[in-house]
Motif scaffolding. Sequence first.
Motif, PDB file in Angstrom:
ATOM      1  N   GLU A 275      12.471   0.872  14.414  1.00  0.00           N
ATOM      2  CA  GLU A 275      11.237   0.050  14.374  1.00  0.00           C
ATOM      3  C   GLU A 275      10.496   0.231  13.064  1.00  0.00           C
ATOM      4  N   VAL A 276      10.708   1.401  12.462  1.00  0.00           N
ATOM      5  CA  VAL A 276       9.965   1.740  11.241  1.00  0.00           C
ATOM      6  C   VAL A 276      10.966   2.124  10.145  1.00  0.00           C
ATOM      7  N   ILE A 277      10.737   1.594   8.937  1.00  0.00           N
ATOM      8  CA  ILE A 277      11.566   1.994   7.785  1.00  0.00           C
ATOM      9  C   ILE A 277      10.659   2.735   6.815  1.00  0.00           C
ATOM     10  N   VAL A 278      10.992   4.001   6.533  1.00  0.00           N
ATOM     11  CA  VAL A 278      10.260   4.715   5.486  1.00  0.00           C
ATOM     12  C   VAL A 278      11.097   4.548   4.230  1.00  0.00           C
ATOM     13  N   PHE A 279      10.547   3.845   3.236  1.00  0.00           N
ATOM     14  CA  PHE A 279      11.317   3.555   2.038  1.00  0.00           C
ATOM     15  C   PHE A 279      10.987   4.549   0.940  1.00  0.00           C
TER      16      PHE A 279
ATOM     17  N   PRO B  74       5.801   5.790   1.047  1.00  0.00           N
ATOM     18  CA  PRO B  74       4.984   7.008   1.135  1.00  0.00           C
ATOM     19  C   PRO B  74       3.938   7.170   0.023  1.00  0.00           C
ATOM     20  N   ASP B  75       4.115   6.531  -1.116  1.00  0.00           N
ATOM     21  CA  ASP B  75       3.069   6.569  -2.153  1.00  0.00           C
ATOM     22  C   ASP B  75       2.839   5.143  -2.643  1.00  0.00           C
ATOM     23  N   LYS B  76       1.638   4.655  -2.430  1.00  0.00           N
ATOM     24  CA  LYS B  76       1.403   3.237  -2.779  1.00  0.00           C
ATOM     25  C   LYS B  76       1.386   2.996  -4.280  1.00  0.00           C
ATOM     26  N   ASN B  77       1.341   4.055  -5.070  1.00  0.00           N
ATOM     27  CA  ASN B  77       1.362   3.893  -6.530  1.00  0.00           C
ATOM     28  C   ASN B  77       2.769   3.889  -7.122  1.00  0.00           C
ATOM     29  N   ALA B  78       3.772   4.045  -6.271  1.00  0.00           N
ATOM     30  CA  ALA B  78       5.151   4.076  -6.788  1.00  0.00           C
ATOM     31  C   ALA B  78       5.598   2.645  -7.106  1.00  0.00           C
ATOM     32  N   GLY B  79       5.223   2.188  -8.269  1.00  0.00           N
ATOM     33  CA  GLY B  79       5.555   0.816  -8.676  1.00  0.00           C
ATOM     34  C   GLY B  79       6.796   0.794  -9.553  1.00  0.00           C
ATOM     35  N   CYS B  80       7.087  -0.374 -10.120  1.00  0.00           N
ATOM     36  CA  CYS B  80       8.214  -0.499 -11.052  1.00  0.00           C
ATOM     37  C   CYS B  80       7.690  -1.264 -12.264  1.00  0.00           C
ATOM     38  N   PRO B  81       7.487  -0.589 -13.397  1.00  0.00           N
ATOM     39  CA  PRO B  81       6.957  -1.275 -14.580  1.00  0.00           C
ATOM     40  C   PRO B  81       7.804  -2.482 -14.996  1.00  0.00           C
TER      41      PRO B  81
ATOM     42  N   LYS C 246       4.439  13.727   1.320  1.00  0.00           N
ATOM     43  CA  LYS C 246       4.009  12.324   1.454  1.00  0.00           C
ATOM     44  C   LYS C 246       4.786  11.597   2.559  1.00  0.00           C
ATOM     45  N   ILE C 247       6.014  12.033   2.796  1.00  0.00           N
ATOM     46  CA  ILE C 247       6.772  11.419   3.899  1.00  0.00           C
ATOM     47  C   ILE C 247       6.135  11.819   5.239  1.00  0.00           C
ATOM     48  N   VAL C 248       5.720  13.087   5.346  1.00  0.00           N
ATOM     49  CA  VAL C 248       5.035  13.536   6.573  1.00  0.00           C
ATOM     50  C   VAL C 248       3.773  12.710   6.780  1.00  0.00           C
ATOM     51  N   TRP C 249       2.946  12.609   5.752  1.00  0.00           N
ATOM     52  CA  TRP C 249       1.682  11.850   5.882  1.00  0.00           C
ATOM     53  C   TRP C 249       1.955  10.399   6.219  1.00  0.00           C
ATOM     54  N   SER C 250       2.992   9.874   5.604  1.00  0.00           N
ATOM     55  CA  SER C 250       3.348   8.482   5.819  1.00  0.00           C
ATOM     56  C   SER C 250       3.644   8.226   7.308  1.00  0.00           C
TER      57      SER C 250
ATOM     58  N   GLU D 229       2.822  10.244   9.842  1.00  0.00           N
ATOM     59  CA  GLU D 229       1.673  10.604  10.684  1.00  0.00           C
ATOM     60  C   GLU D 229       0.668   9.454  10.750  1.00  0.00           C
ATOM     61  N   ASP D 230       0.338   8.934   9.580  1.00  0.00           N
ATOM     62  CA  ASP D 230      -0.739   7.927   9.501  1.00  0.00           C
ATOM     63  C   ASP D 230      -0.220   6.500   9.417  1.00  0.00           C
ATOM     64  N   MET D 231       1.094   6.347   9.457  1.00  0.00           N
ATOM     65  CA  MET D 231       1.726   5.016   9.340  1.00  0.00           C
ATOM     66  C   MET D 231       1.197   4.289   8.104  1.00  0.00           C
ATOM     67  N   GLN D 232       1.366   4.946   6.976  1.00  0.00           N
ATOM     68  CA  GLN D 232       0.917   4.356   5.720  1.00  0.00           C
ATOM     69  C   GLN D 232       1.982   4.591   4.629  1.00  0.00           C
ATOM     70  N   TYR D 233       2.097   3.822   3.610  1.00  0.00           N
ATOM     71  CA  TYR D 233       1.329   2.629   3.318  1.00  0.00           C
ATOM     72  C   TYR D 233       2.164   1.443   3.745  1.00  0.00           C
ATOM     73  N   LYS D 234       1.612   0.640   4.632  1.00  0.00           N
ATOM     74  CA  LYS D 234       2.389  -0.486   5.176  1.00  0.00           C
ATOM     75  C   LYS D 234       2.582  -1.550   4.100  1.00  0.00           C
ATOM     76  N   VAL D 235       3.833  -1.993   3.981  1.00  0.00           N
ATOM     77  CA  VAL D 235       4.142  -3.036   3.001  1.00  0.00           C
ATOM     78  C   VAL D 235       4.410  -4.317   3.793  1.00  0.00           C
ATOM     79  N   ALA D 236       3.513  -5.263   3.664  1.00  0.00           N
ATOM     80  CA  ALA D 236       3.692  -6.521   4.404  1.00  0.00           C
ATOM     81  C   ALA D 236       3.484  -7.664   3.423  1.00  0.00           C
ATOM     82  N   ILE D 237       4.259  -8.711   3.583  1.00  0.00           N
ATOM     83  CA  ILE D 237       4.196  -9.837   2.658  1.00  0.00           C
ATOM     84  C   ILE D 237       3.712 -11.067   3.432  1.00  0.00           C
TER      85      ILE D 237
END
Length: 309
Positions: free
Chosen positions: A57-61, A83-90, A273-277, A279-287
């Motif tokens: 039901e949940v994918i931790v990417f 797990p980290d909302k700042n992990a972008g791709c320049p 960050k995976i634990v926090w992710s 636990e708190d179900m964050q950061y949800k990526v929805a389009i």
Amino acid sequence: MRCEMNGHLLERIKKLKAERNAVILAHNYQPGEIQDLADFTGDSLGLSIKAAQTDAEVIVFCGVQFMAETAAILSPEKIVLLPDKNAGCPLADMVTAEQLRQLKQKHPDALVVCYVNSSAEVKAESDYCCTSANAVEVVESLPIDKKIIFVPDQHLGQFVIEKTGRNLVLWPGYCASHVVITEEDIKRVKAKYPDAIVMAHPECTEPVKQLSDQILSTGQMLRYVEKSTAKRFIVATETGMIYALKKQNPEAEFIAASDRAICPNMKMISLEKIVWSLEDMQYKVAIADEIRIKAKKALDRMVEVLPAK
Ligand code: 13P
């Protein structure tokens, strides 16, 4: 001390994963401890296929933003967590949907192929998507008389031009973690290990690729080494790849073409960050549906066209 701490975090992740019915996907550039705990590791294509197929039901990417977005587009009924909302791709940020619309106006008869390292909005503006594993095959599947715009990675685009003989309209994007590897790096490491096979990612610059024996996605590197009888390899890609290669082939030797080829965004993910992710179900990526439906058409094609190797 750190070992004990990791053991505790791993236990916690295991428990939370079961409670949430979650699966953990990790890219080959992730830190070793994350590759070890993941249910699946792989390249962008392999992970996209896994994300589309899983019944969790949940994918931790464990990767970067565009990878989690791709999973959310392909599996809209699932909860996708980064797990980290700042992990972008320049590289993905180097072309915007607006810039692509302007380019399309200049070439109104062209088809658009975007590299998966792009935003959901850019994918929605594209006809086809590809990864480094199947860029050549995706372009080859298009009508020969069609003009093609390719965004955003110019070096992958150049590789596709050379392989297909097609004349693509390129965008000047690049991956900072790959272009940092220089021709001199390859020459220096090759001089030290003349028997080694040089494997380069297509995001490397053209002079680096010219000095290499094999040009491969990260998943293709793993498959290539598994079948090879060689014992020593020079690896021209992000250094996290060495961990994946060494784990699969403990008896072979892998030398990084450059120790500077590190993607800081990939390294933002940690056990904590995976634990926090979870636990708190964050950061949800929805389009948003409007973007997601259009982007999915380009992505469906990407997961359909399989690479030749
Ligand atoms: P792969 O699809 O080869 O794993 O590459 C992903 C990537 O982002 C390269 O920078």
